[in-house]
Scaffold this active site. Sequence first.
Site, PDB file in Angstrom:
ATOM      1  CB  SER A 147       0.991  -5.549  -6.169  1.00 40.55           C
ATOM      2  OG  SER A 147       0.691  -5.628  -7.554  1.00 40.55           O
ATOM      3  CE1 TYR A 160      -1.035  -0.578  -5.995  1.00 39.60           C
ATOM      4  CE2 TYR A 160      -0.193  -2.213  -7.545  1.00 39.60           C
ATOM      5  CZ  TYR A 160      -1.022  -1.876  -6.486  1.00 39.60           C
ATOM      6  OH  TYR A 160      -1.836  -2.829  -5.921  1.00 39.60           O
TER       7      TYR A 160
END
Length: 255
Positions: A147, A160
């Site tokens: 990400s 995350y």
Amino acid sequence: MNLPKTGRRVLVSGASRGLGRAVAQAFAANGDRVAVHFGSRPEDADVTLASLPGTGHTLIQGDLADARGAAGVAEAAIEGLGGIDVLVNNAAVNVRHPLPETPYEEWVAIWQRHVAVNLLATANLSHLAARRMIDQGGGGRIVNIGSRGAFRGEPDHPAYGATKAAVHALGQSLAVSLAPHGIGVASVAPGFFTTERVAPRLSGPEGDAIRAQSPFGRVATPEEIANAVLWLSSPEAEWSSGTILDLNGASHLRT
């Protein structure tokens, strides 16, 4: 090593919808056979499976947060496909938990879930798939879905961002470790892209601001990310092993 261009045996984790579905579809359209993994949402997983061109695909359910569950998923994929040539670690959780608003007990539980699914499941599936690739002797590919948040920070989703940064580091470690066996390992770091989960945000008040993060004035499609994953899994991409490929439309530039 003798990695084929098509007809490969591919396991995609978290493939019931969204990016996982697009990745499964890209490999199937390339002539590969795909094991579609899902943890929940069996109806969505059935839709993914039915959408895949070609034959020989298989559907696999399992809880990757549990080490035994991950082993069961890998075993079922290898049995259903007759081996494994490509692993795409796509399964992930992403729950909002800004520190100032999140009670400690909830904070701990959320972090444990993120680590179990985003990081440990990726590590476990990579071990299981790579050992089989080594035994097969034909090389292979592992592609991790990371990400942009690993680099730019995720104030509302810190677990995350942190686990995706760890996934990037894991991929680079494995790239060095597995290269002598002809196994390439790479990661992609997408920015915002369209999925069912984020559709309300894109159509709501913050949609324009999200699109404005990129100078292209839009977000990516899952197909754009999937095409990059497909290339990184190809025989031609061996020299890209160890890379972290930014796919964010120039919305965040690393130095």
